[in-house]
Write a protein that holds these residues in place. Structure first.
Motif, mmCIF file in Angstrom:
data_model
loop_
_atom_site.group_PDB
_atom_site.id
_atom_site.type_symbol
_atom_site.label_atom_id
_atom_site.label_comp_id
_atom_site.label_asym_id
_atom_site.label_seq_id
_atom_site.Cartn_x
_atom_site.Cartn_y
_atom_site.Cartn_z
ATOM 1 N N ASN A 22 40.107 46.645 36.115
ATOM 2 C CA ASN A 22 41.386 47.148 36.601
ATOM 3 C C ASN A 22 41.747 46.546 37.958
ATOM 4 O OD1 ASN A 22 42.287 48.841 34.470
ATOM 5 N ND2 ASN A 22 40.766 50.372 35.057
ATOM 6 N N TYR A 23 40.740 46.268 38.766
ATOM 7 C CA TYR A 23 40.959 45.586 40.047
ATOM 8 C C TYR A 23 41.535 44.197 39.806
ATOM 9 C CZ TYR A 23 39.658 43.827 44.756
ATOM 10 O OH TYR A 23 39.655 43.298 46.029
ATOM 11 N N ILE A 24 40.948 43.467 38.861
ATOM 12 C CA ILE A 24 41.434 42.131 38.519
ATOM 13 C C ILE A 24 42.855 42.210 37.965
ATOM 14 C CG2 ILE A 24 41.057 40.114 37.052
ATOM 15 C CD1 ILE A 24 39.062 40.554 39.442
ATOM 16 N N LYS A 25 43.093 43.205 37.129
ATOM 17 C CA LYS A 25 44.438 43.386 36.566
ATOM 18 C C LYS A 25 45.457 43.606 37.674
ATOM 19 C CE LYS A 25 47.073 46.567 33.629
ATOM 20 N NZ LYS A 25 46.983 47.773 32.777
ATOM 21 N N PHE A 26 45.130 44.441 38.638
ATOM 22 C CA PHE A 26 46.024 44.733 39.758
ATOM 23 C C PHE A 26 46.357 43.459 40.544
ATOM 24 C CE2 PHE A 26 46.300 45.584 44.352
ATOM 25 C CZ PHE A 26 47.469 46.332 44.390
ATOM 26 N N LEU A 27 45.338 42.613 40.756
ATOM 27 C CA LEU A 27 45.544 41.396 41.544
ATOM 28 C C LEU A 27 46.322 40.326 40.790
ATOM 29 C CD1 LEU A 27 41.999 41.107 43.155
ATOM 30 C CD2 LEU A 27 44.113 41.719 44.336
ATOM 31 N N LEU A 28 46.201 40.299 39.473
ATOM 32 C CA LEU A 28 46.760 39.199 38.684
ATOM 33 C C LEU A 28 48.107 39.489 38.053
ATOM 34 C CD1 LEU A 28 43.656 37.767 36.776
ATOM 35 C CD2 LEU A 28 44.536 37.184 39.037
ATOM 36 N N ARG A 29 48.470 40.748 37.924
ATOM 37 C CA ARG A 29 49.617 41.097 37.082
ATOM 38 C C ARG A 29 50.905 40.401 37.499
ATOM 39 N NH1 ARG A 29 50.203 47.487 38.800
ATOM 40 N NH2 ARG A 29 50.551 47.156 41.053
ATOM 41 N N LYS A 30 51.109 40.176 38.795
ATOM 42 C CA LYS A 30 52.378 39.555 39.216
ATOM 43 C C LYS A 30 52.407 38.050 38.963
ATOM 44 C CE LYS A 30 51.192 38.944 44.128
ATOM 45 N NZ LYS A 30 51.595 39.294 45.517
ATOM 46 N N TYR A 31 51.248 37.466 38.628
ATOM 47 C CA TYR A 31 51.196 36.024 38.369
ATOM 48 C C TYR A 31 51.233 35.697 36.877
ATOM 49 C CZ TYR A 31 49.592 36.073 43.214
ATOM 50 O OH TYR A 31 49.486 36.290 44.560
ATOM 51 N N ILE A 32 51.111 36.709 36.035
ATOM 52 C CA ILE A 32 51.101 36.495 34.582
ATOM 53 C C ILE A 32 52.513 36.679 34.051
ATOM 54 C CG2 ILE A 32 50.207 37.327 32.383
ATOM 55 C CD1 ILE A 32 47.678 38.221 33.878
ATOM 56 N N LYS A 33 53.025 35.651 33.385
ATOM 57 C CA LYS A 33 54.418 35.698 32.944
ATOM 58 C C LYS A 33 54.626 34.771 31.759
ATOM 59 C CE LYS A 33 55.690 31.941 36.102
ATOM 60 N NZ LYS A 33 56.596 31.475 37.186
ATOM 61 N N GLY A 34 55.724 34.981 31.057
ATOM 62 C CA GLY A 34 56.185 34.062 30.022
ATOM 63 C C GLY A 34 55.193 33.818 28.912
ATOM 64 N N ASN A 35 55.018 32.550 28.570
ATOM 65 C CA ASN A 35 54.049 32.143 27.555
ATOM 66 C C ASN A 35 52.700 31.925 28.232
ATOM 67 O OD1 ASN A 35 55.955 32.178 25.464
ATOM 68 N ND2 ASN A 35 56.643 30.110 25.962
ATOM 69 N N ILE A 132 45.550 30.357 36.906
ATOM 70 C CA ILE A 132 44.790 31.482 37.453
ATOM 71 C C ILE A 132 43.320 31.321 37.104
ATOM 72 C CG2 ILE A 132 44.517 33.991 37.420
ATOM 73 C CD1 ILE A 132 47.508 34.087 36.484
ATOM 74 N N ILE A 133 42.468 31.281 38.124
ATOM 75 C CA ILE A 133 41.037 31.062 37.911
ATOM 76 C C ILE A 133 40.246 32.139 38.644
ATOM 77 C CG2 ILE A 133 39.091 29.491 38.276
ATOM 78 C CD1 ILE A 133 41.184 27.201 38.273
ATOM 79 N N GLY A 224 32.745 37.640 49.288
ATOM 80 C CA GLY A 224 32.574 38.412 48.063
ATOM 81 C C GLY A 224 31.810 37.604 47.048
ATOM 82 N N LYS A 225 31.429 38.227 45.956
ATOM 83 C CA LYS A 225 30.613 37.535 44.954
ATOM 84 C C LYS A 225 31.450 36.794 43.916
ATOM 85 C CE LYS A 225 29.982 41.173 41.471
ATOM 86 N NZ LYS A 225 30.871 40.468 40.520
ATOM 87 N N SER A 226 32.775 37.008 43.943
ATOM 88 C CA SER A 226 33.672 36.300 43.035
ATOM 89 C C SER A 226 34.764 35.612 43.843
ATOM 90 C CB SER A 226 34.305 37.270 42.027
ATOM 91 O OG SER A 226 33.343 37.809 41.154
ATOM 92 N N ILE A 227 35.364 34.610 43.235
ATOM 93 C CA ILE A 227 36.446 33.886 43.900
ATOM 94 C C ILE A 227 37.642 33.800 42.972
ATOM 95 C CG2 ILE A 227 35.545 31.612 43.163
ATOM 96 C CD1 ILE A 227 36.578 30.523 45.880
ATOM 97 N N LEU A 228 38.832 33.998 43.530
ATOM 98 C CA LEU A 228 40.075 33.952 42.773
ATOM 99 C C LEU A 228 40.986 32.870 43.362
ATOM 100 C CD1 LEU A 228 42.218 35.115 40.795
ATOM 101 C CD2 LEU A 228 42.851 36.720 42.628
ATOM 102 N N LEU A 229 41.465 32.017 42.492
ATOM 103 C CA LEU A 229 42.461 31.012 42.881
ATOM 104 C C LEU A 229 43.675 31.131 41.979
ATOM 105 C CD1 LEU A 229 42.001 27.314 43.845
ATOM 106 C CD2 LEU A 229 43.618 27.885 42.024
ATOM 107 N N VAL A 230 44.859 31.127 42.600
ATOM 108 C CA VAL A 230 46.111 31.035 41.864
ATOM 109 C C VAL A 230 46.842 29.816 42.390
ATOM 110 C CG1 VAL A 230 48.279 32.150 41.243
ATOM 111 C CG2 VAL A 230 46.225 33.549 41.594
ATOM 112 N N GLY A 231 47.156 28.901 41.494
ATOM 113 C CA GLY A 231 47.902 27.704 41.874
ATOM 114 C C GLY A 231 49.200 27.622 41.092
#
Length: 235
Positions: A22-35, A132-133, A224-231
């Motif tokens: 749910n934490y990941i969902k919260f962080l990613l939801r605004k970047y997920i769109k379209g197809n 999104i990685i 942190g133990k994980s890394i998130l990149l949005v390009g």
């Protein structure tokens, strides 16, 4: 015929990590769109979670036939709208298949030629689309657990940016789960387990992740133990 076989045995364990997901969902939801293209969708745990975002169509790629069959069943059982699955890799896509969002959720570290993979993904990304990685962070945390589930590497901000195309604009680069970092370090130095137990996963998810959710932004997402990149692909 695809003969890829996933060597890990942790997918079912981490499927129960609801706070983390749910934490990941919260962080990613605004970047997920379209197809949307989800590469390495596994058994569909992230598909089920993230497909509640606004999207038009969702395509899941999974090269392991056994995981693919579980993925197909999950999509059908949960009646995920406009969600499709394909047994294969990004090499199976046609040049005409373009996406507004491409996801690699705990996948890129399993791919030997990561820069080549991301170059291919970039070619399937529409202008203004998001790549999104999410991956495990810090090579100095690499343990027998990483080896056991087929990780080639863990990433730092520097090494993850290094495999991105020059044309990609990085709009978010953050470390996540600062509390979990210490748990991972404890496993590396003391426990030295090749795979965590279900009880350990539940303790981490129930007690550590909620603290990280509150403290990660306080520390500026600097460790942190994980890394998130949005390009984002430039026009």
């Amino acid at each position: 015929m695809n003969e890829f076989k996933y060597v890990g045995a942790e997918l079912e364990l981490f499927a129960s990590a609801n706070n983390w997901k749910n934490y990941i969902k919260f962080l990613l939801r605004k970047y997920i769109k379209g197809n949307v293209l989800e590469v390495g969708a596994g058994i569909g745990s992230n598909t089920r979670l993230l497909s509640s975002s606004h999207y038009n169509n969702w395509l899941c790629l999974e090269p392991d036939i056994q995981l693919f069959n579980q993925l197909k069943d999950l999509i059908a059982l949960n009646s995920i709208t406009n969600c499709y699955s394909f047994n294969g890799t990004i090499d199976c896509l046609s040049d005409q298949q373009l996406f507004d969002s491409i996801l690699y959720i705990d996948v890129l570290e399993h791919i030997h030629s990561d820069r080549e993979e991301i170059t291919k993904a970039y070619q399937h990304l529409k202008a203004d689309g998001n790549l999104i990685i999410l991956s495990p962070a810090h090579q100095w945390l690499f343990t027998s657990f990483d080896s056991a589930i087929g990780h080639y590497r863990r990433y730092s901000k520097k090494t993850l940016k290094a495999v991105m195309p020059d044309e990609l604009k990085v709009i978010k680069l953050a470390y996540l789960d600062c509390v979990g970092l210490f748990a991972s370090l404890g496993n590396k130095l003391v426990l030295k387990q090749s795979i965590p137990s279900l009880k350990q996963i539940k303790v981490w998810d129930k007690f550590m992740v909620p603290i990280s959710i509150k403290t990660d932004p306080l520390f500026g997402y600097q460790f942190g133990k994980s890394i998130l990149l949005v390009g984002r692909k430039r026009f």
